[in-house]
Every structure is written in structure tokens, then in C-alpha cells.
Motif scaffolding. Structure first.
Motif, PDB file in Angstrom:
ATOM      1  N   UNK A   1      79.150  57.026 -14.450  1.00  0.00           N
ATOM      2  CA  UNK A   1      78.345  57.201 -15.675  1.00  0.00           C
ATOM      3  C   UNK A   1      79.094  58.031 -16.705  1.00  0.00           C
ATOM      4  N   UNK A   2      79.775  59.073 -16.243  1.00  0.00           N
ATOM      5  CA  UNK A   2      80.538  59.914 -17.156  1.00  0.00           C
ATOM      6  C   UNK A   2      81.661  59.117 -17.813  1.00  0.00           C
ATOM      7  N   UNK A   3      82.360  58.346 -17.014  1.00  0.00           N
ATOM      8  CA  UNK A   3      83.456  57.522 -17.533  1.00  0.00           C
ATOM      9  C   UNK A   3      82.918  56.498 -18.545  1.00  0.00           C
ATOM     10  N   UNK A   4      81.773  55.917 -18.238  1.00  0.00           N
ATOM     11  CA  UNK A   4      81.173  54.933 -19.151  1.00  0.00           C
ATOM     12  C   UNK A   4      80.825  55.549 -20.498  1.00  0.00           C
ATOM     13  N   UNK A   5      80.222  56.724 -20.497  1.00  0.00           N
ATOM     14  CA  UNK A   5      79.816  57.331 -21.763  1.00  0.00           C
ATOM     15  C   UNK A   5      81.043  57.726 -22.580  1.00  0.00           C
ATOM     16  N   UNK A   6      82.078  58.237 -21.934  1.00  0.00           N
ATOM     17  CA  UNK A   6      83.292  58.585 -22.668  1.00  0.00           C
ATOM     18  C   UNK A   6      83.975  57.337 -23.211  1.00  0.00           C
ATOM     19  N   UNK A   7      83.919  56.250 -22.464  1.00  0.00           N
ATOM     20  CA  UNK A   7      84.465  54.981 -22.949  1.00  0.00           C
ATOM     21  C   UNK A   7      83.693  54.506 -24.185  1.00  0.00           C
ATOM     22  N   UNK A   8      82.382  54.658 -24.150  1.00  0.00           N
ATOM     23  CA  UNK A   8      81.554  54.277 -25.300  1.00  0.00           C
ATOM     24  C   UNK A   8      81.865  55.155 -26.511  1.00  0.00           C
ATOM     25  N   UNK A   9      82.026  56.463 -26.285  1.00  0.00           N
ATOM     26  CA  UNK A   9      82.390  57.359 -27.384  1.00  0.00           C
ATOM     27  C   UNK A   9      83.727  56.934 -27.988  1.00  0.00           C
ATOM     28  N   UNK A  10      84.696  56.621 -27.126  1.00  0.00           N
ATOM     29  CA  UNK A  10      86.018  56.209 -27.580  1.00  0.00           C
ATOM     30  C   UNK A  10      85.948  54.924 -28.393  1.00  0.00           C
ATOM     31  N   UNK A  11      85.218  53.945 -27.885  1.00  0.00           N
ATOM     32  CA  UNK A  11      85.094  52.669 -28.589  1.00  0.00           C
ATOM     33  C   UNK A  11      84.427  52.850 -29.951  1.00  0.00           C
ATOM     34  N   UNK A  12      83.413  53.680 -29.987  1.00  0.00           N
ATOM     35  CA  UNK A  12      82.717  53.943 -31.249  1.00  0.00           C
ATOM     36  C   UNK A  12      83.652  54.623 -32.248  1.00  0.00           C
ATOM     37  N   UNK A  13      84.444  55.569 -31.765  1.00  0.00           N
ATOM     38  CA  UNK A  13      85.372  56.273 -32.655  1.00  0.00           C
ATOM     39  C   UNK A  13      86.486  55.358 -33.153  1.00  0.00           C
ATOM     40  N   UNK A  14      86.871  54.380 -32.363  1.00  0.00           N
ATOM     41  CA  UNK A  14      87.944  53.463 -32.746  1.00  0.00           C
ATOM     42  C   UNK A  14      87.451  52.324 -33.640  1.00  0.00           C
ATOM     43  N   UNK A  15      86.156  52.174 -33.744  1.00  0.00           N
ATOM     44  CA  UNK A  15      85.589  51.054 -34.508  1.00  0.00           C
ATOM     45  C   UNK A  15      85.799  51.233 -36.002  1.00  0.00           C
ATOM     46  N   UNK A  16      86.110  50.134 -36.680  1.00  0.00           N
ATOM     47  CA  UNK A  16      86.226  50.198 -38.145  1.00  0.00           C
ATOM     48  C   UNK A  16      84.894  50.663 -38.749  1.00  0.00           C
ATOM     49  N   UNK A  17      84.988  51.477 -39.751  1.00  0.00           N
ATOM     50  CA  UNK A  17      83.784  51.940 -40.420  1.00  0.00           C
ATOM     51  C   UNK A  17      83.192  53.215 -39.841  1.00  0.00           C
ATOM     52  N   UNK A  18      83.752  53.714 -38.741  1.00  0.00           N
ATOM     53  CA  UNK A  18      83.258  54.966 -38.193  1.00  0.00           C
ATOM     54  C   UNK A  18      83.502  56.061 -39.229  1.00  0.00           C
ATOM     55  N   UNK A  19      82.474  56.833 -39.522  1.00  0.00           N
ATOM     56  CA  UNK A  19      82.563  57.796 -40.614  1.00  0.00           C
ATOM     57  C   UNK A  19      82.895  59.222 -40.177  1.00  0.00           C
ATOM     58  N   UNK A  20      83.154  59.419 -38.894  1.00  0.00           N
ATOM     59  CA  UNK A  20      83.592  60.747 -38.471  1.00  0.00           C
ATOM     60  C   UNK A  20      84.971  61.024 -39.055  1.00  0.00           C
ATOM     61  N   UNK A  21      85.302  62.288 -39.253  1.00  0.00           N
ATOM     62  CA  UNK A  21      86.644  62.621 -39.738  1.00  0.00           C
ATOM     63  C   UNK A  21      87.716  62.104 -38.759  1.00  0.00           C
ATOM     64  N   UNK A  22      88.835  61.670 -39.305  1.00  0.00           N
ATOM     65  CA  UNK A  22      89.896  61.092 -38.476  1.00  0.00           C
ATOM     66  C   UNK A  22      90.342  62.007 -37.349  1.00  0.00           C
ATOM     67  N   UNK A  23      90.471  63.295 -37.626  1.00  0.00           N
ATOM     68  CA  UNK A  23      90.918  64.241 -36.610  1.00  0.00           C
ATOM     69  C   UNK A  23      89.913  64.328 -35.455  1.00  0.00           C
ATOM     70  N   UNK A  24      88.643  64.351 -35.769  1.00  0.00           N
ATOM     71  CA  UNK A  24      87.606  64.398 -34.732  1.00  0.00           C
ATOM     72  C   UNK A  24      87.611  63.107 -33.915  1.00  0.00           C
ATOM     73  N   UNK A  25      87.730  61.976 -34.603  1.00  0.00           N
ATOM     74  CA  UNK A  25      87.788  60.690 -33.898  1.00  0.00           C
ATOM     75  C   UNK A  25      88.966  60.669 -32.934  1.00  0.00           C
ATOM     76  N   UNK A  26      90.123  61.125 -33.392  1.00  0.00           N
ATOM     77  CA  UNK A  26      91.318  61.142 -32.538  1.00  0.00           C
ATOM     78  C   UNK A  26      91.119  62.065 -31.339  1.00  0.00           C
ATOM     79  N   UNK A  27      90.475  63.193 -31.556  1.00  0.00           N
ATOM     80  CA  UNK A  27      90.226  64.131 -30.449  1.00  0.00           C
ATOM     81  C   UNK A  27      89.292  63.523 -29.409  1.00  0.00           C
TER      82      UNK A  27
END
Length: 120
Positions: A50-76
Motif C-alpha cells: 500500500x505504501x509503495x502504491x501511494x508513493x507511485x501515485x504521488x510520483x505519477x501525479x507529479x510527473x503529469x503534464x499540468x501539475x501545478x506544484x512547484x517544479x522543485x517540490x515535484x522533483x523531490x
């Protein structure tokens, strides 16, 4: 009120950060329970998955076009997700402890809690 009705209301009323906080808290609680129960290696897989799944989802969301989080936060977030994936394999193989995964999640939970307090 039925459980489904409660979930619908919570979904409408809960902010995305509050949802992330709740999810990370639940998953981290599962990992703590597994650790405190003396589980190790392959026996940790349900909680770790479950932990791996949620982190994978966070990663995919951050990598998605249009994500509005700051680039540095997305990369982290993507970097942490990659580490979680690799480190989880080490824990399952019995070469490392679940403790570092719990520590990372707690740091994220603390950050989300502070953000939720500031938004209130």
C-alpha cells in the motif's frame, strides 16, 4: 448515516491535502502495526505494498503534464517515490528495516499537518 454516505460527504468536504494526510496516516499506521507485531521480510508485504502504491501515485501525479506544484517540490516527491520503491525491495528481502519508511512517511504527515493548519 450509512458508511457510503459518510464517505461521499467526506470526499466533498475534505481538501486534497487532508485526503493525503489521512491516507498517509492510515498507511503509516499499518506499517507501524506490522513492525510492532514483529513482522519482517515477506510478512510485511501487505503494508509495504500500500505504501509503495501511494508513493507511485504521488510520483505519477507529479510527473503529469499540468501539475501545478512547484517544479522543485515535484522533483523531490518523485525522488522520494523512487527511493521508497527501491528501499521497499530491500525491506522485503530482509536487508533493511521498515523504520526508515515509517520515518519518511511521518515527515510527510507532519508537513501535511502543518499545511492543513495554515490553510484553516
Amino acid at each position: 448515516m450509512s458508511l457510503d454516505a459518510y464517505r461521499r460527504v467526506r470526499t466533498i468536504a475534505e481538501s486534497p491535502r487532508a485526503t493525503e494526510y489521512r491516507l498517509m496516516s492510515q498507511i503509516t499506521g499499518e506499517m507501524i502495526h506490522a513492525r510492532d507485531s514483529g513482522l519482517s521480510g515477506i510478512a510485511l508485504v501487505p503494508a509495504l505494498h500500500r505504501n509503495r502504491e501511494v508513493w507511485s501515485a504521488f510520483s505519477s501525479t507529479c510527473a503529469a503534464p499540468g501539475n501545478q506544484l512547484p517544479n522543485e517540490l515535484r522533483a523531490s516527491i518523485i525522488s522520494i517515490a523512487l527511493w521508497v520503491d527501491r528501499y521497499t525491495s530491500e525491506v522485503v528481502a530482509g536487508r533493511d528495516s521498515i523504520e526508515d519508511l515509517i520515518t519518511v512517511n511521518r515527515a510527510i504527515i507532519d508537513g501535511l499537518a502543518n499545511e492543513n493548519l495554515q490553510a484553516a
